[in-house]
Design an enzyme around this catalytic site. Structure first.
Site, PDB file in Angstrom:
ATOM      1  N   GLY A  20      48.040  15.622  30.644  1.00  0.00           N
ATOM      2  CA  GLY A  20      48.764  15.993  29.433  1.00  0.00           C
ATOM      3  C   GLY A  20      48.348  15.173  28.236  1.00  0.00           C
ATOM      4  O   GLY A  20      48.039  15.704  27.162  1.00  0.00           O
ATOM      5  N   GLY A  79      29.416  26.766  32.221  1.00  0.00           N
ATOM      6  CA  GLY A  79      30.217  27.319  31.132  1.00  0.00           C
ATOM      7  C   GLY A  79      31.564  27.822  31.592  1.00  0.00           C
ATOM      8  O   GLY A  79      32.271  27.156  32.358  1.00  0.00           O
ATOM      9  N   GLY A  82      37.600  18.658  31.653  1.00  0.00           N
ATOM     10  CA  GLY A  82      38.444  19.848  31.647  1.00  0.00           C
ATOM     11  C   GLY A  82      39.607  19.732  30.683  1.00  0.00           C
ATOM     12  O   GLY A  82      40.007  20.721  30.054  1.00  0.00           O
ATOM     13  N   ASP A  83      40.140  18.534  30.540  1.00  0.00           N
ATOM     14  CA  ASP A  83      41.251  18.324  29.605  1.00  0.00           C
ATOM     15  C   ASP A  83      40.786  18.437  28.160  1.00  0.00           C
ATOM     16  O   ASP A  83      41.509  18.974  27.306  1.00  0.00           O
ATOM     17  CB  ASP A  83      41.883  16.949  29.842  1.00  0.00           C
ATOM     18  CG  ASP A  83      42.489  16.834  31.224  1.00  0.00           C
ATOM     19  OD1 ASP A  83      42.931  17.863  31.767  1.00  0.00           O
ATOM     20  OD2 ASP A  83      42.505  15.713  31.771  1.00  0.00           O
ATOM     21  N   ARG A 122      29.708  10.837  27.761  1.00  0.00           N
ATOM     22  CA  ARG A 122      30.293   9.532  27.471  1.00  0.00           C
ATOM     23  C   ARG A 122      31.186   9.095  28.629  1.00  0.00           C
ATOM     24  O   ARG A 122      31.662   9.920  29.389  1.00  0.00           O
ATOM     25  CB  ARG A 122      31.132   9.602  26.186  1.00  0.00           C
ATOM     26  CG  ARG A 122      30.383  10.138  24.976  1.00  0.00           C
ATOM     27  CD  ARG A 122      31.359  10.362  23.830  1.00  0.00           C
ATOM     28  NE  ARG A 122      30.690  10.780  22.608  1.00  0.00           N
ATOM     29  CZ  ARG A 122      31.321  10.975  21.454  1.00  0.00           C
ATOM     30  NH1 ARG A 122      32.626  10.817  21.371  1.00  0.00           N
ATOM     31  NH2 ARG A 122      30.638  11.341  20.381  1.00  0.00           N
ATOM     32  N   GLY A 160      34.609   7.578  30.441  1.00  0.00           N
ATOM     33  CA  GLY A 160      36.052   7.601  30.250  1.00  0.00           C
ATOM     34  C   GLY A 160      36.573   8.993  29.946  1.00  0.00           C
ATOM     35  O   GLY A 160      35.825   9.975  29.875  1.00  0.00           O
TER      36      GLY A 160
END
Length: 337
Positions: A43, A226, A276-277, A310, A312
């Site tokens: 979230g 994709g 994905g977030d 990148r 993290g």
């Protein structure tokens, strides 16, 4: 602060990240790197990603009164996220132990902690934040019954990222516009419903099968390949979006449903944590701005492509300026210029 156009309701975790040579087999011990602690949680990640690409965003969730909670508050605030309804509760902030292998892939174990306090009662208390928001974003690192309260109570467009995989009720699926899943999450939902996914190499068939579960639209993410976008005719298509209500009759999806494949930029992945977030956060901002689902997915794939280059989660998410620079560099590299 701007009135939020995107409200993310979900989890906030401290990510405890370590590099390993390979995933341990049962009974095997492996030596990893020193642990690096970074802000995360599906979230909070999505809220930060949305804020970094210029969205007016609010976050509804819970953290503990500890250093990890302070870390998350700082990261969210730095991205311009409204924290009016980020509660501090009597529980440790959630954590995620993330093991990253040399190919950039990860394995994750989540300890929910304070996220368990995102209860139906807490969400009723914060209804003024999410109830009338143009776009509401949900994931499944908070109790599923809490997800149902928001999905069925929100008046705006509801983005449901069904991750990590869990059983969803028909009302939540009916509210999803879109339902966002990766291939393993799609397989779980279809198997749980006793539905056939179609041939393994036919992602369009999988997307259509997901539509038949009841969501208004589907985005099937495919990592480096994709994403696939699937939409069917909506019963409310000719009405203003403010008049959309959960429960409106929607014709069942069939093989004539429109399916579009959106390619990803080719990059060298360093760390896929949070990719994905970042995709979902960027998608929500574009939808709130009035973009079509396909156009929103095109931006989201570019954001995720930059994020995986990148280290993290939240620390890897690009701003719009960074996205434009990185996308230009990647496109130039692909064209050989």
């Amino acid at each position: 602060m701007q009135t939020p156009q995107v409200v993310v309701v979900g989890s906030a975790n401290a990510d405890l990240v370590l590099d390993i040579d390979h995933r341990p087999a049962p009974g095997e011990t492996v030596i990893g790197s020193d642990v690096v602690t970074t802000p995360g949680g599906k979230g909070a990640n999505q809220a930060v990603a949305a804020g970094k690409v210029g969205g007016a965003v609010a976050f509804v969730g819970c953290v503990g009164d500890d250093d990890h909670g302070a870390l998350l508050r700082d990261s969210l605030s730095s991205a311009g996220v409204d924290l009016t309804d980020l509660r501090t509760v009597d529980a440790p902030t959630g954590t995620a132990t993330i093991m990253v292998t040399p190919d950039g892939e990860n394995s994750i174990i989540v300890s929910p902690g304070a996220n368990r306090h995102v209860t139906p009662a807490m969400l009723e208390e914060t209804r003024s934040s999410w109830g009338a928001a143009p776009v509401v974003v949900l994931q499944l690192e908070i109790p599923v019954e809490s997800v149902a309260v928001v999905a069925t109570g929100a008046r705006g467009r509801v983005v449901v990222n069904a991750a990590p995989a869990a059983r969803l009720g028909s009302a939540v699926l009916a509210a999803a516009d879109p339902l966002v899943v990766n291939e393993s999450e799609a397989a779980f939902l279809l198997e749980d419903a006793g539905a056939a996914a179609g041939p393994a190499d036919d992602t369009g068939a999988t997307a259509r099968a997901l539509l038949r579960l009841g969501p208004r639209s589907v985005v099937l993410t495919l990592g480096a390949a994709g994403a696939v976008v699937a939409e069917t005719r909506r019963a409310d298509a000719d009405r203003p979006s403010d008049d959309v209500r959960v429960g409106d009759e929607v014709p069942p999806a069939d093989d004539a449903a429109e399916v579009v494949r959106v390619p990803a930029l080719r990059v060298e992945a360093v760390d896929t944590t949070g990719a994905g977030d970042s995709f979902v956060g960027a998608l929500a901002v574009e939808l709130a701005a009035g973009a079509t689902l396909e156009r929103a997915v095109r931006l989201a794939t570019r954001v995720a492509a930059v994020a995986v280059t990148r280290r993290g989660a939240q620390t890897s998410f690009p701003t719009l300026e960074e996205l434009e620079r990185a996308a230009t560099q990647l496109q130039d590299r692909e064209s050989g210029r």
